[in-house]
Design an enzyme around this catalytic site. Sequence first.
Site, PDB file in Angstrom:
ATOM      1  N   ASP A 238     -72.982  36.624  33.062  1.00  0.00           N
ATOM      2  CA  ASP A 238     -73.330  36.888  31.667  1.00  0.00           C
ATOM      3  C   ASP A 238     -72.474  36.038  30.719  1.00  0.00           C
ATOM      4  O   ASP A 238     -71.264  35.893  30.928  1.00  0.00           O
ATOM      5  CB  ASP A 238     -73.062  38.385  31.396  1.00  0.00           C
ATOM      6  CG  ASP A 238     -73.468  38.811  30.002  1.00  0.00           C
ATOM      7  OD1 ASP A 238     -74.664  38.686  29.699  1.00  0.00           O
ATOM      8  OD2 ASP A 238     -72.599  39.246  29.226  1.00  0.00           O
ATOM      9  N   GLU A 298     -76.233  32.492  32.804  1.00  0.00           N
ATOM     10  CA  GLU A 298     -76.923  32.708  31.537  1.00  0.00           C
ATOM     11  C   GLU A 298     -76.526  31.539  30.642  1.00  0.00           C
ATOM     12  O   GLU A 298     -75.568  31.606  29.870  1.00  0.00           O
ATOM     13  CB  GLU A 298     -76.516  34.037  30.874  1.00  0.00           C
ATOM     14  CG  GLU A 298     -77.423  34.343  29.698  1.00  0.00           C
ATOM     15  CD  GLU A 298     -76.801  35.171  28.599  1.00  0.00           C
ATOM     16  OE1 GLU A 298     -75.595  35.430  28.609  1.00  0.00           O
ATOM     17  OE2 GLU A 298     -77.563  35.549  27.691  1.00  0.00           O
TER      18      GLU A 298
HETATM   19  C1  NOJ Z   1     -76.267  38.502  27.353  1.00  0.00           C
HETATM   20  C2  NOJ Z   1     -77.050  39.667  27.846  1.00  0.00           C
HETATM   21  O1  NOJ Z   1     -78.217  39.204  28.480  1.00  0.00           O
HETATM   22  C3  NOJ Z   1     -77.323  40.534  26.645  1.00  0.00           C
HETATM   23  O2  NOJ Z   1     -78.259  41.539  26.923  1.00  0.00           O
HETATM   24  C4  NOJ Z   1     -76.007  41.096  26.190  1.00  0.00           C
HETATM   25  O3  NOJ Z   1     -76.207  41.857  25.019  1.00  0.00           O
HETATM   26  C5  NOJ Z   1     -74.995  39.972  25.902  1.00  0.00           C
HETATM   27  N1  NOJ Z   1     -74.980  38.961  26.903  1.00  0.00           N
HETATM   28  C6  NOJ Z   1     -73.596  40.509  25.808  1.00  0.00           C
HETATM   29  O4  NOJ Z   1     -73.147  40.905  27.075  1.00  0.00           O
END
Ligand code: NOJ
Length: 580
Positions: A238, A298
Amino acid sequence: MSMRRWACPLARLALVAPFIGATASAQVQLRVASQRDAEGHAWWQHAVFYEVYPRSFGDANNDGLGDLNGITQHLDYLQDLGVDAIWITPCYPSPQVDFGYDVSNYEDIASEYGTLADFDRLHAEAQRRGIRIIFDLVVNHTSDQHPWFLESKASRTNRKRDWYVWRDGKGPNVPPNNWTAIFGGSSWQYDPATGQYYYHAFYRQQPDLNWRNPAVETAMLDVTRWWYARGVSGFRLDAVNTLFEDPQLHDNPTRPGVNAYGDQEQVRKYDDNLPENHRVLRALRQVADTYDAVLIGETWTDDVQQLKAYYGSNHDEVHMPMDLMFTELGRTPGARVQRLDARAFRRHIAAMETSGEWPVYVVSNHDIPRVATRFADGQHDDQIAKAIGAFYLTLRGTPVMYYGEELGMQNNDPQRKEDVKDPIGIKGWPKEKGRDGERTPMQWTHGPNAGFNAGAKPWLPAPPSARTHNVATENADRTSVLSVYKAVLKLRHEDPAVRDGSYVPLNEDDPNVMSYLRRYKDDVVLVVINMSGQDRTAKFDLSAQGLSGAGARPIVQSAARGDLSGVKLGAYGIFIAEVK
Ligand code: NOJ
Ligand code: CA
């Protein structure tokens, strides 16, 4: 960065015996075989990944919230669909401020989602069906309720003080600098008890870990080992671009305008994408490789060069940095609705192909409106959903699907502020309605609660379209979005050209019809997708490819007919054929 953008090797067989954490199933030695096929491809290059939002997939105990047993109950469906690995978004104990992305214990399961025993059962049942489990590692921050943070804020001299980013303000009520959080407001939160500010890239309940402290790195690498030993086959990492901030705390330059939260726009020069991120990715990769596990990033980037950096200069960082630029092609800046744009896709795929990297295409996830909604034209919505699936699932690379996408599931956005669950929707209403709309329950049947459960009201409502767009109804219809997805995924698994073949663009001047070959040795598959709402005809001369084009054998056809002398496509028609 917009709100939504946070937001050939030789065949080898390596046998290694990694260390298993003391808490894991005794001191068993796990032997991991890192197998590659004749093309040098690892398991994850042939796998279809599928994102499961656990709160919304299946609710086995009928309390209105999805759970791990609810995923286990639906494994047969996933196997039948053609899924090889599920990425489960965070299901660790959490205050659920950010629905799991605020972790208060990395080595357990949230009680509302089940227990570690439930995880073990899910893992065993998935393994029996050849499905791997990928967890979500929230690397950038923890919950403010995590014991690490509770210790850190206990005093300035606590031994965990330096596990987070604490700084003095510039003066009374003046934060250390101008940085703003991705979810709105200053990124600095004052702690009156110790008289300092802590840094948070997202909500204030998500304090950033201090990755400059080696103890943090050790602890997080141990978390990954703990789960590998328990059976997970990798992590989706993430927010990997936010791990580090400028230690000098320079102010970010500002830009004209304000965002949905009323903050001055800024160029995230000093709090995003710092080069130090790559060191952490290499450390995570070293551990992952020991377990033949995969890291999915991500990775929100502006161009293919930026994305390429995440693979690592020696292919020693993220195995699968997600190409999230792919979700934005054909979007007019500021608009929600997108249009299929053959030229934009062609250009982007060409750039990925020349990058020399293994693409990881994504069309939707839990942070952006559903793909069927973004591209809907109100007339051909199902056919558009089919065309998108047939298109990106036949590209070279690894796809990461989002649950319900295969049904043509649409967003169900809240209509009133008081119904919003996602805090950014409450804060940004009405400009930003939050992410509830793309997180509604999986649509299993046309019955109550779309078959998500047989009990309490689901935490988010299924849309009225669940009556027609659900697994049971679509399974019984050979022309449904689900049936097209299944046929394409079957092809992806069974045909060497689609699995391993090269990508050869065709008719590159055609602004409406996207056409390409996938080719592996003598096996050639032609893919033709009408990306427009009008009837089109596409003609093919494949002599330059050394193919006669005679005897094209259609494999998947939807709103299309003909042969290579003239494929006639209705609006968003699909023609996939084996050619000689
Ligand atoms: C990316 C995640 O996909 C999202 O859902 C989240 O709110 C943020 N990172 C913070 O962790
Ligand atoms: Ca439940």
